[in-house]
Design a protein around this motif. Structure first.
Motif, PDB file in Angstrom:
ATOM      1  N   VAL A  59      44.154 -14.580  36.532  1.00  0.00           N
ATOM      2  CA  VAL A  59      43.587 -14.727  37.875  1.00  0.00           C
ATOM      3  C   VAL A  59      42.091 -14.416  37.848  1.00  0.00           C
ATOM      4  CG1 VAL A  59      43.585 -13.714  40.197  1.00  0.00           C
ATOM      5  CG2 VAL A  59      45.737 -14.326  39.107  1.00  0.00           C
ATOM      6  N   ARG A  60      41.702 -13.368  37.127  1.00  0.00           N
ATOM      7  CA  ARG A  60      40.276 -13.044  37.017  1.00  0.00           C
ATOM      8  C   ARG A  60      39.512 -14.168  36.340  1.00  0.00           C
ATOM      9  NH1 ARG A  60      40.449  -6.679  35.284  1.00  0.00           N
ATOM     10  NH2 ARG A  60      41.537  -6.028  37.155  1.00  0.00           N
ATOM     11  N   LEU A  61      40.114 -14.749  35.310  1.00  0.00           N
ATOM     12  CA  LEU A  61      39.441 -15.831  34.595  1.00  0.00           C
ATOM     13  C   LEU A  61      39.281 -17.061  35.480  1.00  0.00           C
ATOM     14  CD1 LEU A  61      38.228 -16.528  31.868  1.00  0.00           C
ATOM     15  CD2 LEU A  61      40.454 -17.372  31.161  1.00  0.00           C
ATOM     16  N   GLU A  62      40.314 -17.387  36.240  1.00  0.00           N
ATOM     17  CA  GLU A  62      40.219 -18.526  37.162  1.00  0.00           C
ATOM     18  C   GLU A  62      39.135 -18.282  38.210  1.00  0.00           C
ATOM     19  OE1 GLU A  62      43.970 -19.560  38.938  1.00  0.00           O
ATOM     20  OE2 GLU A  62      44.977 -19.571  36.992  1.00  0.00           O
ATOM     21  N   ILE A  98      34.422  -1.710  52.569  1.00  0.00           N
ATOM     22  CA  ILE A  98      35.622  -2.434  52.148  1.00  0.00           C
ATOM     23  C   ILE A  98      36.256  -1.847  50.896  1.00  0.00           C
ATOM     24  CG2 ILE A  98      34.934  -4.612  53.170  1.00  0.00           C
ATOM     25  CD1 ILE A  98      34.174  -5.524  50.318  1.00  0.00           C
ATOM     26  N   GLY A  99      35.696  -0.786  50.376  1.00  0.00           N
ATOM     27  CA  GLY A  99      36.307  -0.166  49.207  1.00  0.00           C
ATOM     28  C   GLY A  99      35.306   0.058  48.091  1.00  0.00           C
ATOM     29  N   GLU A 100      35.829   0.274  46.917  1.00  0.00           N
ATOM     30  CA  GLU A 100      35.009   0.568  45.744  1.00  0.00           C
ATOM     31  C   GLU A 100      34.303  -0.691  45.255  1.00  0.00           C
ATOM     32  OE1 GLU A 100      37.358   2.221  42.635  1.00  0.00           O
ATOM     33  OE2 GLU A 100      38.296   3.688  43.954  1.00  0.00           O
ATOM     34  N   PRO A 101      33.127  -0.524  44.646  1.00  0.00           N
ATOM     35  CA  PRO A 101      32.487  -1.691  44.026  1.00  0.00           C
ATOM     36  C   PRO A 101      33.267  -2.112  42.787  1.00  0.00           C
ATOM     37  CG  PRO A 101      31.242   0.308  43.591  1.00  0.00           C
ATOM     38  CD  PRO A 101      32.336   0.678  44.553  1.00  0.00           C
ATOM     39  N   LEU A 102      32.982  -3.315  42.310  1.00  0.00           N
ATOM     40  CA  LEU A 102      33.688  -3.813  41.137  1.00  0.00           C
ATOM     41  C   LEU A 102      33.371  -2.971  39.917  1.00  0.00           C
ATOM     42  CD1 LEU A 102      33.312  -7.666  41.410  1.00  0.00           C
ATOM     43  CD2 LEU A 102      35.290  -6.281  41.899  1.00  0.00           C
ATOM     44  N   THR A 103      34.338  -2.871  39.052  1.00  0.00           N
ATOM     45  CA  THR A 103      34.145  -2.135  37.807  1.00  0.00           C
ATOM     46  C   THR A 103      34.181  -3.137  36.657  1.00  0.00           C
ATOM     47  OG1 THR A 103      36.511  -1.739  37.712  1.00  0.00           O
ATOM     48  CG2 THR A 103      35.177  -0.038  38.741  1.00  0.00           C
ATOM     49  N   ASP A 104      34.439  -2.649  35.489  1.00  0.00           N
ATOM     50  CA  ASP A 104      34.487  -3.481  34.297  1.00  0.00           C
ATOM     51  C   ASP A 104      35.509  -4.604  34.450  1.00  0.00           C
ATOM     52  OD1 ASP A 104      34.033  -4.253  31.624  1.00  0.00           O
ATOM     53  OD2 ASP A 104      35.719  -3.028  30.953  1.00  0.00           O
ATOM     54  N   CYS A 105      35.192  -5.761  33.857  1.00  0.00           N
ATOM     55  CA  CYS A 105      36.088  -6.921  33.969  1.00  0.00           C
ATOM     56  C   CYS A 105      37.431  -6.689  33.281  1.00  0.00           C
ATOM     57  CB  CYS A 105      35.413  -8.170  33.401  1.00  0.00           C
ATOM     58  SG  CYS A 105      35.091  -8.110  31.635  1.00  0.00           S
ATOM     59  N   LEU A 106      37.517  -5.697  32.428  1.00  0.00           N
ATOM     60  CA  LEU A 106      38.760  -5.433  31.709  1.00  0.00           C
ATOM     61  C   LEU A 106      39.561  -4.284  32.316  1.00  0.00           C
ATOM     62  CD1 LEU A 106      37.539  -5.818  28.033  1.00  0.00           C
ATOM     63  CD2 LEU A 106      38.828  -7.444  29.395  1.00  0.00           C
ATOM     64  N   LYS A 107      39.168  -3.818  33.497  1.00  0.00           N
ATOM     65  CA  LYS A 107      39.903  -2.725  34.123  1.00  0.00           C
ATOM     66  C   LYS A 107      41.307  -3.211  34.484  1.00  0.00           C
ATOM     67  CE  LYS A 107      39.887   0.704  37.661  1.00  0.00           C
ATOM     68  NZ  LYS A 107      39.736   0.945  39.043  1.00  0.00           N
ATOM     69  N   ASP A 108      42.280  -2.428  34.139  1.00  0.00           N
ATOM     70  CA  ASP A 108      43.701  -2.705  34.393  1.00  0.00           C
ATOM     71  C   ASP A 108      44.238  -3.901  33.616  1.00  0.00           C
ATOM     72  OD1 ASP A 108      43.817  -0.552  36.131  1.00  0.00           O
ATOM     73  OD2 ASP A 108      43.303  -1.790  37.866  1.00  0.00           O
ATOM     74  N   VAL A 109      43.509  -4.403  32.636  1.00  0.00           N
ATOM     75  CA  VAL A 109      44.026  -5.454  31.757  1.00  0.00           C
ATOM     76  C   VAL A 109      43.690  -5.112  30.305  1.00  0.00           C
ATOM     77  CG1 VAL A 109      43.999  -7.326  33.434  1.00  0.00           C
ATOM     78  CG2 VAL A 109      41.969  -6.898  32.083  1.00  0.00           C
ATOM     79  N   ASP A 110      43.667  -3.835  30.007  1.00  0.00           N
ATOM     80  CA  ASP A 110      43.235  -3.398  28.677  1.00  0.00           C
ATOM     81  C   ASP A 110      44.270  -3.615  27.582  1.00  0.00           C
ATOM     82  OD1 ASP A 110      44.742  -1.539  30.005  1.00  0.00           O
ATOM     83  OD2 ASP A 110      43.695   0.188  29.201  1.00  0.00           O
ATOM     84  N   MET A 118      38.383 -11.171  24.892  1.00  0.00           N
ATOM     85  CA  MET A 118      37.073 -11.738  24.563  1.00  0.00           C
ATOM     86  C   MET A 118      36.732 -12.892  25.497  1.00  0.00           C
ATOM     87  SD  MET A 118      35.830  -9.782  22.425  1.00  0.00           S
ATOM     88  CE  MET A 118      34.323 -10.685  22.234  1.00  0.00           C
ATOM     89  N   LEU A 119      37.720 -13.698  25.858  1.00  0.00           N
ATOM     90  CA  LEU A 119      37.492 -14.806  26.778  1.00  0.00           C
ATOM     91  C   LEU A 119      37.007 -14.288  28.130  1.00  0.00           C
ATOM     92  CD1 LEU A 119      37.700 -17.876  26.967  1.00  0.00           C
ATOM     93  CD2 LEU A 119      40.042 -17.590  27.766  1.00  0.00           C
ATOM     94  N   LEU A 120      37.628 -13.231  28.621  1.00  0.00           N
ATOM     95  CA  LEU A 120      37.198 -12.624  29.880  1.00  0.00           C
ATOM     96  C   LEU A 120      35.776 -12.082  29.772  1.00  0.00           C
ATOM     97  CD1 LEU A 120      40.091 -10.529  31.475  1.00  0.00           C
ATOM     98  CD2 LEU A 120      38.728 -12.286  32.558  1.00  0.00           C
ATOM     99  N   GLU A 121      35.494 -11.350  28.698  1.00  0.00           N
ATOM    100  CA  GLU A 121      34.168 -10.754  28.533  1.00  0.00           C
ATOM    101  C   GLU A 121      33.092 -11.821  28.405  1.00  0.00           C
ATOM    102  OE1 GLU A 121      34.307  -7.996  25.290  1.00  0.00           O
ATOM    103  OE2 GLU A 121      35.366  -6.492  26.471  1.00  0.00           O
ATOM    104  N   VAL A 122      33.366 -12.882  27.653  1.00  0.00           N
ATOM    105  CA  VAL A 122      32.384 -13.958  27.481  1.00  0.00           C
ATOM    106  C   VAL A 122      32.135 -14.683  28.798  1.00  0.00           C
ATOM    107  CG1 VAL A 122      32.038 -16.217  26.386  1.00  0.00           C
ATOM    108  CG2 VAL A 122      32.763 -14.269  25.019  1.00  0.00           C
TER     109      VAL A 122
END
Length: 149
Positions: A59-62, A98-110, A118-122
């Motif tokens: 979902v994050r990648l999409e 509205i809540g916390e700011p975004l954190t690392d893209c890999l949070k909760d998908v480690d 790597m696809l997410l990070e790139v």
């Protein structure tokens, strides 16, 4: 007798680590606790958790692909691009909460596979590069206008 003696020497390091004769890392402690746990492990529950992390990563990648496609459009006004990027970062006007700011893209998908990580990070890196390029262009334009004055 020979096989028993070599077997004892072969597993001596494991026995020493389990007994705590050598300093252990947190990861090694976790592995030892997991291996020596007496209660049954719910493998099905672990599998479901991993599948949920994979779904979350997809979902994050999409979402980031959609934002990148919109960011690449030339017909969008700079103010629209700016608003889109601020919305993605959850930067909002003062006073709204509205809540916390975004954190690392890999949070909760480690725990997803390395290729997906790597696809997410790139992909997130591409959006960061787009944002930096836009900020650079704005600064260069401002510098040129300042020099004209």
């Amino acid at each position: 007798i020979l096989s028993t003696v070599t077997g004892v020497h072969k597993y001596k390091w494991l026995k020493q680590n389990v007994q705590g004769l050598y300093p252990q890392s947190a990861l090694l402690n976790t592995i030892v606790e997991f291996a020596l746990k007496e209660e049954p492990v719910d493998v099905e529950k672990m599998r479901k958790c991993l599948l949920k992390q994979l779904e979350r990563a997809e979902v994050r990648l999409e979402g980031i692909d959609t934002i990148l496609k919109l960011a690449a459009k030339n017909f969008l006004l700079p103010s629209v691009q700016y608003a889109m990027f601020c919305g993605w970062q959850r930067l909002i006007p003062e006073g709204a909460n509205i809540g916390e700011p975004l954190t690392d893209c890999l949070k909760d998908v480690d725990l997803i596979p390395p290729f997906n990580r790597m696809l997410l990070e790139v992909t997130f890196g591409k959006l960061y590069a787009w944002a930096i390029q836009n900020v650079r262009n704005i600064l260069l334009d401002a510098n040129a206008k300042f020099k004209e004055l």
